[in-house]
Enzyme design. Structure first.
Site, PDB file in Angstrom:
ATOM      1  N   VAL A   1      15.782 -31.208 -18.656  1.00  0.00           N
ATOM      2  CA  VAL A   1      14.704 -30.475 -18.949  1.00  0.00           C
ATOM      3  C   VAL A   1      14.966 -30.016 -20.585  1.00  0.00           C
ATOM      4  CG1 VAL A   1      14.088 -29.720 -16.617  1.00  0.00           C
ATOM      5  CG2 VAL A   1      15.833 -28.526 -17.852  1.00  0.00           C
TER       6      VAL A   1
ATOM      7  N   HIS B   1      12.074 -34.179 -14.124  1.00  0.00           N
ATOM      8  CA  HIS B   1      12.167 -32.921 -13.843  1.00  0.00           C
ATOM      9  C   HIS B   1      11.502 -32.005 -14.658  1.00  0.00           C
ATOM     10  CE1 HIS B   1      16.069 -33.850 -11.279  1.00  0.00           C
ATOM     11  NE2 HIS B   1      15.121 -34.400 -10.619  1.00  0.00           N
TER      12      HIS B   1
ATOM     13  N   GLY C   1      25.792 -39.965 -17.544  1.00  0.00           N
ATOM     14  CA  GLY C   1      25.951 -38.498 -17.415  1.00  0.00           C
ATOM     15  C   GLY C   1      25.386 -37.825 -16.166  1.00  0.00           C
TER      16      GLY C   1
ATOM     17  N   SER D   1      25.690 -36.827 -12.084  1.00  0.00           N
ATOM     18  CA  SER D   1      26.672 -37.115 -10.735  1.00  0.00           C
ATOM     19  C   SER D   1      26.011 -38.042  -9.672  1.00  0.00           C
ATOM     20  CB  SER D   1      26.735 -35.541 -10.191  1.00  0.00           C
ATOM     21  OG  SER D   1      25.648 -35.128  -9.756  1.00  0.00           O
TER      22      SER D   1
ATOM     23  N   ASN E   1      30.415 -42.429 -17.479  1.00  0.00           N
ATOM     24  CA  ASN E   1      30.429 -40.832 -17.140  1.00  0.00           C
ATOM     25  C   ASN E   1      32.153 -40.962 -16.965  1.00  0.00           C
ATOM     26  OD1 ASN E   1      30.897 -38.671 -15.087  1.00  0.00           O
ATOM     27  ND2 ASN E   1      28.937 -39.067 -14.442  1.00  0.00           N
TER      28      ASN E   1
ATOM     29  N   ALA F   1      29.877 -39.642 -23.264  1.00  0.00           N
ATOM     30  CA  ALA F   1      28.658 -40.319 -23.557  1.00  0.00           C
ATOM     31  C   ALA F   1      28.411 -40.255 -24.996  1.00  0.00           C
ATOM     32  CB  ALA F   1      27.380 -39.651 -22.764  1.00  0.00           C
TER      33      ALA F   1
HETATM   34  P1  NAD Z   1      25.164 -32.678 -12.768  1.00  0.00           P
HETATM   35  O1  NAD Z   1      25.694 -31.409 -13.353  1.00  0.00           O
HETATM   36  O2  NAD Z   1      25.203 -32.890 -11.206  1.00  0.00           O
HETATM   37  O3  NAD Z   1      26.163 -33.969 -13.180  1.00  0.00           O
HETATM   38  C1  NAD Z   1      26.985 -34.117 -14.670  1.00  0.00           C
HETATM   39  C2  NAD Z   1      27.705 -35.361 -14.806  1.00  0.00           C
HETATM   40  O4  NAD Z   1      27.745 -35.392 -15.952  1.00  0.00           O
HETATM   41  C3  NAD Z   1      28.755 -35.334 -13.957  1.00  0.00           C
HETATM   42  O5  NAD Z   1      28.926 -36.479 -13.315  1.00  0.00           O
HETATM   43  C4  NAD Z   1      29.913 -35.300 -14.855  1.00  0.00           C
HETATM   44  O6  NAD Z   1      31.370 -35.952 -14.776  1.00  0.00           O
HETATM   45  C5  NAD Z   1      29.092 -36.085 -16.218  1.00  0.00           C
HETATM   46  N1  NAD Z   1      29.424 -35.650 -17.452  1.00  0.00           N
HETATM   47  C6  NAD Z   1      30.108 -34.513 -17.802  1.00  0.00           C
HETATM   48  N2  NAD Z   1      30.482 -34.490 -19.136  1.00  0.00           N
HETATM   49  C7  NAD Z   1      29.980 -35.615 -19.550  1.00  0.00           C
HETATM   50  C8  NAD Z   1      29.829 -36.529 -21.071  1.00  0.00           C
HETATM   51  N3  NAD Z   1      30.316 -35.639 -21.994  1.00  0.00           N
HETATM   52  N4  NAD Z   1      29.696 -37.634 -21.096  1.00  0.00           N
HETATM   53  C9  NAD Z   1      29.028 -38.385 -19.825  1.00  0.00           C
HETATM   54  N5  NAD Z   1      29.010 -37.625 -18.558  1.00  0.00           N
HETATM   55  C10 NAD Z   1      29.425 -36.322 -18.637  1.00  0.00           C
HETATM   56  O7  NAD Z   1      24.030 -33.251 -13.413  1.00  0.00           O
HETATM   57  P2  NAD Z   1      22.520 -34.062 -12.827  1.00  0.00           P
HETATM   58  O8  NAD Z   1      23.309 -35.304 -12.194  1.00  0.00           O
HETATM   59  O9  NAD Z   1      21.835 -34.203 -14.132  1.00  0.00           O
HETATM   60  O10 NAD Z   1      21.914 -33.039 -11.994  1.00  0.00           O
HETATM   61  C11 NAD Z   1      22.029 -31.781 -12.210  1.00  0.00           C
HETATM   62  C12 NAD Z   1      20.587 -31.057 -11.993  1.00  0.00           C
HETATM   63  O11 NAD Z   1      20.371 -30.025 -12.575  1.00  0.00           O
HETATM   64  C13 NAD Z   1      19.172 -32.174 -12.444  1.00  0.00           C
HETATM   65  O12 NAD Z   1      18.424 -32.221 -11.323  1.00  0.00           O
HETATM   66  C14 NAD Z   1      18.816 -31.464 -13.989  1.00  0.00           C
HETATM   67  O13 NAD Z   1      17.404 -31.534 -13.927  1.00  0.00           O
HETATM   68  C15 NAD Z   1      19.390 -30.187 -13.820  1.00  0.00           C
HETATM   69  N6  NAD Z   1      20.195 -29.614 -15.010  1.00  0.00           N
HETATM   70  C16 NAD Z   1      19.572 -30.160 -16.366  1.00  0.00           C
HETATM   71  C17 NAD Z   1      20.203 -29.805 -17.384  1.00  0.00           C
HETATM   72  C18 NAD Z   1      19.764 -30.005 -18.668  1.00  0.00           C
HETATM   73  O14 NAD Z   1      18.692 -30.414 -19.102  1.00  0.00           O
HETATM   74  N7  NAD Z   1      20.505 -30.300 -19.698  1.00  0.00           N
HETATM   75  C19 NAD Z   1      21.359 -29.110 -17.311  1.00  0.00           C
HETATM   76  C20 NAD Z   1      21.933 -28.365 -16.061  1.00  0.00           C
HETATM   77  C21 NAD Z   1      21.322 -28.754 -14.848  1.00  0.00           C
END
Ligand code: NAD
Ligand code: ZN
Length: 258
Positions: A108, A133, A205, A207, A231, A249
């Protein structure tokens, strides 16, 4: 022997992404890790000892909209200081050069859009993500269909200072999908259609424990395409991936895509 999907020509195995014409890029919080966007589960996951799961719900907003807006104002300030990283830029360039690419993100934070905008015309349109989302920087009415992009600071000190609908005057809310809410069905169908038709689903990136992320990638597999994963950690999708790059990434994608 590794499973080789029908849609990948044997001579293209060494460079699956560049050889593909239809690509879905599915991203999660990990693609923004190197931009400094805090994750829900990491160190920045708690705010005033509240968990995201207790604030990002329709019930929490109905109970105390000011508190929920205060949390969003705080998140928006943090994310507004973050910039798109090399991974977002590489994905945007991939979409600009492979117009049949669809970027589907669970994030988001708006950083895929920022990378698309950085391309300038004419490459920016295919690089615009489908934000499953929603976005921290869009607000919508709690009563009518009004919505608009919104980057101005939010004053959440009082109920009376919260943002309001410019059409009907009702309270506005962040245009994000909260726990317990349905995703936009039209957008979801678009993501699944693209995934089913894709030669490759590049999963970066995520999970893949929050649905429908995992199912979108599996739709590519069912359609005869391949999953390529980036990942540092294994996920439930890893056993289904043709290639799993255990790398960050922002390091892996520029090399892989450009
Ligand atoms: P998640 O937190 O469940 O998983 C993050 C994944 O990224 C993990 O598998 C981890 O191993 C991997 N990761 C960590 N560092 C990395 C890197 N440098 N390069 C590649 N991969 C890397 O996140 P999700 O699967 O997106 O689910 C989380 C939920 O929370 C989503 O629904 C999302 O909308 C929300 N969310 C969004 C944000 C954002 O907008 N940036 C931040 C936090 C949560
Ligand atoms: Zn309204």
């Amino acid at each position: 022997m590794q499973y080789l999907p029908d849609k990948i020509r044997p001579d293209a195995r060494h460079n699956i992404i560049r050889a593909a014409s239809r690509i879905v890029v599915l991203t999660g919080a990990g693609v923004s890790a190197e931009s400094g966007v805090p994750t829900f589960r990491g160190d920045g996951g708690l705010w005033k000892s509240c968990r995201a799961e207790d604030l990002a719900t329709p019930e929490a907003f109905a109970r105390d909209p000011r508190l929920v807006w205060e949390w969003y104002a705080w998140r928006r300030e943090i994310v507004a200081r973050c910039s798109a990283n090399a991974a977002h830029h590489a994905i945007a360039k991939l979409a600009a050069t492979h117009p049949e690419t669809l970027i589907v993100t669970q994030n988001v934070d708006g950083l895929h859009s920022e990378a698309a905008a950085a391309l300038g015309e004419p490459g920016s349109a295919p690089a615009m993500p489908l934000e499953l989302h929603g976005s921290l920087f869009v607000i919508r009415c709690t009563r009518c269909a009004w919505r608009r992009p919104h980057r101005e600071p939010i004053d959440a000190t009082l109920h009376d200072t919260l943002p309001r609908c410019e059409s009907c005057g009702a309270l506005a809310r962040p245009a994000v999908v909260w726990f317990g809410e349905l995703l936009n069905q039209t957008e979801l169908e678009r993501a699944f259609d693209a995934a089913r038709a894709a030669d490759v689903c590049l999963v970066v990136g995520t999970s893949a424990v929050v649905q429908p992320a995992a199912s979108i990638a599996l739709a590519t597999l069912e359609g005869g395409g391949a999953i390529v994963e980036v990942n540092p950690t294994e996920t439930p999708l890893s056993p289904h991936a043709l290639v799993s790059l255990r790398d960050r990434a922002a390091l892996a994608l520029p090399d892989m895509l450009l």
